[in-house]
Design a protein around this motif. Structure first.
Motif, mmCIF file in Angstrom:
data_model
loop_
_atom_site.group_PDB
_atom_site.id
_atom_site.type_symbol
_atom_site.label_atom_id
_atom_site.label_comp_id
_atom_site.label_asym_id
_atom_site.label_seq_id
_atom_site.Cartn_x
_atom_site.Cartn_y
_atom_site.Cartn_z
ATOM 1 N N ARG A 70 0.841 -1.193 0.000
ATOM 2 C CA ARG A 70 0.000 0.000 0.000
ATOM 3 C C ARG A 70 0.880 1.247 0.000
ATOM 4 N NH1 ARG A 70 -3.236 -3.934 2.422
ATOM 5 N NH2 ARG A 70 -5.445 -3.730 1.903
ATOM 6 N N LEU A 71 0.617 2.099 -0.974
ATOM 7 C CA LEU A 71 1.436 3.284 -1.226
ATOM 8 C C LEU A 71 0.573 4.523 -1.093
ATOM 9 C CD1 LEU A 71 4.090 4.577 -2.290
ATOM 10 C CD2 LEU A 71 3.271 4.090 -4.609
ATOM 11 N N LEU A 72 1.070 5.506 -0.339
ATOM 12 C CA LEU A 72 0.373 6.775 -0.157
ATOM 13 C C LEU A 72 1.172 7.891 -0.807
ATOM 14 C CD1 LEU A 72 -1.785 8.647 1.134
ATOM 15 C CD2 LEU A 72 -0.381 8.669 3.213
ATOM 16 N N LEU A 73 0.531 8.607 -1.731
ATOM 17 C CA LEU A 73 1.147 9.768 -2.364
ATOM 18 C C LEU A 73 0.580 11.017 -1.719
ATOM 19 C CD1 LEU A 73 1.728 7.505 -4.449
ATOM 20 C CD2 LEU A 73 1.337 9.201 -6.251
ATOM 21 N N LEU A 74 1.425 11.753 -1.029
ATOM 22 C CA LEU A 74 1.027 13.030 -0.447
ATOM 23 C C LEU A 74 1.422 14.117 -1.436
ATOM 24 C CD1 LEU A 74 2.158 12.315 3.220
ATOM 25 C CD2 LEU A 74 -0.192 12.430 2.368
ATOM 26 N N GLY A 75 0.536 14.345 -2.375
ATOM 27 C CA GLY A 75 0.792 15.272 -3.466
ATOM 28 C C GLY A 75 0.441 14.627 -4.792
ATOM 29 N N GLU A 124 -4.011 11.381 9.619
ATOM 30 C CA GLU A 124 -4.868 11.202 10.791
ATOM 31 C C GLU A 124 -6.095 10.363 10.446
ATOM 32 O OE1 GLU A 124 -7.308 13.931 14.082
ATOM 33 O OE2 GLU A 124 -5.939 14.869 12.637
ATOM 34 N N ALA A 125 -6.578 10.499 9.208
ATOM 35 C CA ALA A 125 -7.783 9.782 8.793
ATOM 36 C C ALA A 125 -7.495 8.360 8.332
ATOM 37 C CB ALA A 125 -8.482 10.544 7.664
ATOM 38 N N SER A 126 -6.237 8.013 8.111
ATOM 39 C CA SER A 126 -5.898 6.687 7.593
ATOM 40 C C SER A 126 -6.138 5.629 8.661
ATOM 41 C CB SER A 126 -4.443 6.644 7.132
ATOM 42 O OG SER A 126 -4.221 7.570 6.088
ATOM 43 N N PRO A 127 -6.883 4.569 8.345
ATOM 44 C CA PRO A 127 -7.149 3.519 9.345
ATOM 45 C C PRO A 127 -5.902 2.743 9.740
ATOM 46 C CG PRO A 127 -7.976 2.871 7.190
ATOM 47 C CD PRO A 127 -7.549 4.299 7.073
ATOM 48 N N ARG A 128 -4.913 2.666 8.843
ATOM 49 C CA ARG A 128 -3.645 2.015 9.168
ATOM 50 C C ARG A 128 -2.545 2.656 8.334
ATOM 51 N NH1 ARG A 128 -6.666 -1.908 6.588
ATOM 52 N NH2 ARG A 128 -6.069 -2.325 4.422
ATOM 53 N N ALA A 129 -1.330 2.528 8.823
ATOM 54 C CA ALA A 129 -0.200 3.149 8.145
ATOM 55 C C ALA A 129 0.079 2.445 6.829
ATOM 56 C CB ALA A 129 1.038 3.102 9.031
ATOM 57 N N PRO A 130 0.419 3.179 5.770
ATOM 58 C CA PRO A 130 0.792 2.540 4.514
ATOM 59 C C PRO A 130 2.166 1.897 4.616
ATOM 60 C CG PRO A 130 1.170 4.893 4.374
ATOM 61 C CD PRO A 130 0.516 4.647 5.706
ATOM 62 N N ASP A 131 2.503 1.076 3.628
ATOM 63 C CA ASP A 131 3.848 0.501 3.582
ATOM 64 C C ASP A 131 4.883 1.540 3.173
ATOM 65 O OD1 ASP A 131 3.227 -2.371 4.085
ATOM 66 O OD2 ASP A 131 2.017 -2.110 2.287
ATOM 67 N N LEU A 183 4.482 12.339 9.707
ATOM 68 C CA LEU A 183 5.067 11.014 9.480
ATOM 69 C C LEU A 183 6.094 10.631 10.536
ATOM 70 C CD1 LEU A 183 5.408 11.245 5.614
ATOM 71 C CD2 LEU A 183 4.097 9.509 6.848
ATOM 72 N N SER A 184 6.700 11.622 11.176
ATOM 73 C CA SER A 184 7.695 11.312 12.209
ATOM 74 C C SER A 184 7.079 10.574 13.387
ATOM 75 C CB SER A 184 8.372 12.604 12.696
ATOM 76 O OG SER A 184 7.480 13.396 13.468
ATOM 77 N N THR A 185 5.763 10.675 13.553
ATOM 78 C CA THR A 185 5.087 10.024 14.686
ATOM 79 C C THR A 185 4.432 8.701 14.293
ATOM 80 O OG1 THR A 185 2.955 11.126 14.293
ATOM 81 C CG2 THR A 185 4.589 12.316 15.611
ATOM 82 N N LEU A 186 4.520 8.321 13.011
ATOM 83 C CA LEU A 186 3.829 7.128 12.531
ATOM 84 C C LEU A 186 4.826 6.059 12.087
ATOM 85 C CD1 LEU A 186 1.051 8.822 10.365
ATOM 86 C CD2 LEU A 186 0.846 7.946 12.701
ATOM 87 N N ALA A 187 4.412 4.806 12.202
ATOM 88 C CA ALA A 187 5.289 3.684 11.849
ATOM 89 C C ALA A 187 5.159 3.351 10.366
ATOM 90 C CB ALA A 187 4.947 2.467 12.703
ATOM 91 N N VAL A 188 5.568 4.278 9.521
ATOM 92 C CA VAL A 188 5.592 4.051 8.075
ATOM 93 C C VAL A 188 7.025 3.660 7.712
ATOM 94 C CG1 VAL A 188 5.241 5.064 5.790
ATOM 95 C CG2 VAL A 188 3.765 5.738 7.707
ATOM 96 N N PRO A 189 7.260 2.439 7.220
ATOM 97 C CA PRO A 189 8.636 1.954 7.039
ATOM 98 C C PRO A 189 9.453 2.728 6.023
ATOM 99 C CG PRO A 189 7.069 0.129 7.002
ATOM 100 C CD PRO A 189 6.265 1.376 6.935
ATOM 101 N N TYR A 190 8.788 3.278 5.002
ATOM 102 C CA TYR A 190 9.495 3.979 3.928
ATOM 103 C C TYR A 190 8.851 5.345 3.749
ATOM 104 C CZ TYR A 190 11.429 4.844 -0.802
ATOM 105 O OH TYR A 190 12.077 5.380 -1.894
ATOM 106 N N VAL A 191 9.651 6.399 3.933
ATOM 107 C CA VAL A 191 9.193 7.769 3.701
ATOM 108 C C VAL A 191 10.081 8.376 2.628
ATOM 109 C CG1 VAL A 191 8.848 10.062 4.685
ATOM 110 C CG2 VAL A 191 8.360 8.021 6.073
ATOM 111 N N GLY A 192 9.498 8.677 1.485
ATOM 112 C CA GLY A 192 10.246 9.287 0.397
ATOM 113 C C GLY A 192 9.934 10.760 0.299
ATOM 114 N N LEU A 193 10.949 11.554 0.043
ATOM 115 C CA LEU A 193 10.781 13.003 -0.087
ATOM 116 C C LEU A 193 11.314 13.440 -1.440
ATOM 117 C CD1 LEU A 193 10.164 15.862 1.054
ATOM 118 C CD2 LEU A 193 12.484 15.839 2.031
#
Length: 314
Positions: free
Chosen positions: A165-170, A220-227, A246-256
């Motif tokens: 599961r991938l989340l695109l913020l933008g 905040e609205a996501s029921p579970r953290a994405p991969d 994202l610093s407070t969530l257990a998301v294994p991969y954060v791309g910027l």
């Protein structure tokens, strides 16, 4: 739009066959030796009309796979086939693949003995987790399934990896080509952007969900953290908001997205606790260095790095 790839595509096809009342068989690679195109846990399916979704080889074994599944459907019982391409006879008189490997594949008919496996796959997909099971591979246990964490004699333990599961913020210019690649690879994608004009369904048809929200509200609205989450709004304030959340969530991969200088400026705005929590997971600039420029090249670089990350040894 083409069908999604990977496990997601197989599950979608199986759901469609079940809803239509079309008999089909699920085929699962249970174990391999040597060089094989697919490894243990790979899934494919064949319908009674011969329609196939998924592969176990580069094409040389698919006729035998289809025959295995059709036989399981006709008999209403699980079936097994062992494909061995390790000797010269197979190269000259058999599949001709030259892979030099051995693969065992079991097939379960649905409706029938395969329903338990399919229901377990759907349940695991609903939670976003892998499916751990044991499969009977000997004559006395063939096709039997255990989901209790045990693998007694005659059973092999297996793990079927989840749909990523991938989340695109933008939803900037990189989003459409990245979504096309993610769809082909079978990932499930959500795109969030407060600029509703960028979220047209016709522009982003491969997205599983479109959210007209800012980064913090999205997370905040996501029921579970994405991969994996990609911070790619092209707005410094919105990217900073995303990094803080994202610093407070257990998301294994954060791309910027963006150059190193921009990354350093954004990180300098975080407090020490936020930076320490984020840095071990942060990939910035996002993507492998493949060369090229523009949205398509950037999307390819990001997809390549995500593929590497998702399939890295545990």
């Amino acid at each position: 739009m083409s069908a999604p790839g990977g496990l997601r595509g197989a599950l979608a096809a199986a759901q469609a066959h079940r809803a239509a009342g079309t008999p089909f068989a699920l085929a699962l690679v249970t174990d391999t030796e040597g060089s094989t195109y697919r490894k243990a846990g790979a899934l494919a399916l064949v319908a009674a009309d011969g329609t196939r979704t998924g592969t176990i080889s580069g094409g040389c074994l698919e006729p035998a796979l289809e025959a295995l599944c059709q036989d399981a459907i006709a008999r209403g019982q699980p079936g097994v086939a062992v494909f061995d391409t390790r000797d010269d006879d197979d190269l000259l008189f058999g599949s001709g693949s030259g892979c030099r490997g051995r693969m065992r594949v079991l097939a379960w008919p649905l409706p029938g003995p395969g329903d338990a496996l399919f229901d377990a796959l759907l349940a695991a997909h609903a939670t976003g987790g892998a499916l751990s099971l044991a499969v009977g591979v000997e004559a006395a246990t063939l096709g039997a399934l255990r989901f209790d964490g045990t693998a007694p004699e005659g059973f092999l333990p297996l793990r079927i990896a989840p749909v990523r599961r991938l989340l695109l913020l933008g939803a900037g210019p990189e989003a459409p080509p990245l979504l096309r690649l993610a769809h082909t690879l079978g990932w499930e994608t959500t795109v969030a952007d407060h600029r509703e004009g960028l979220l047209r369904a016709a522009r982003l048809p491969e997205a599983h969900a479109l959210l007209a929200l800012k980064p913090a509200a999205t997370l905040e609205a996501s029921p579970r953290a994405p991969d994996a989450a990609l911070v790619m709004t092209h707005l410094a304030s919105a990217d900073l908001e995303a990094l803080r959340a994202l610093s407070t969530l257990a998301v294994p991969y954060v791309g910027l997205l963006g150059p190193p200088g921009r990354r350093d400026e954004l990180l300098a705005e975080l407090d020490g606790t936020q930076r320490a929590a984020l840095l071990p997971r942060l990939h910035a600039p996002a993507g492998l260095f493949l060369g090229g420029e523009g949205p398509e090249a950037i999307a390819l670089a990001i997809a390549a790095d995500l593929q590497r990350h998702f399939h890295a040894p545990p």
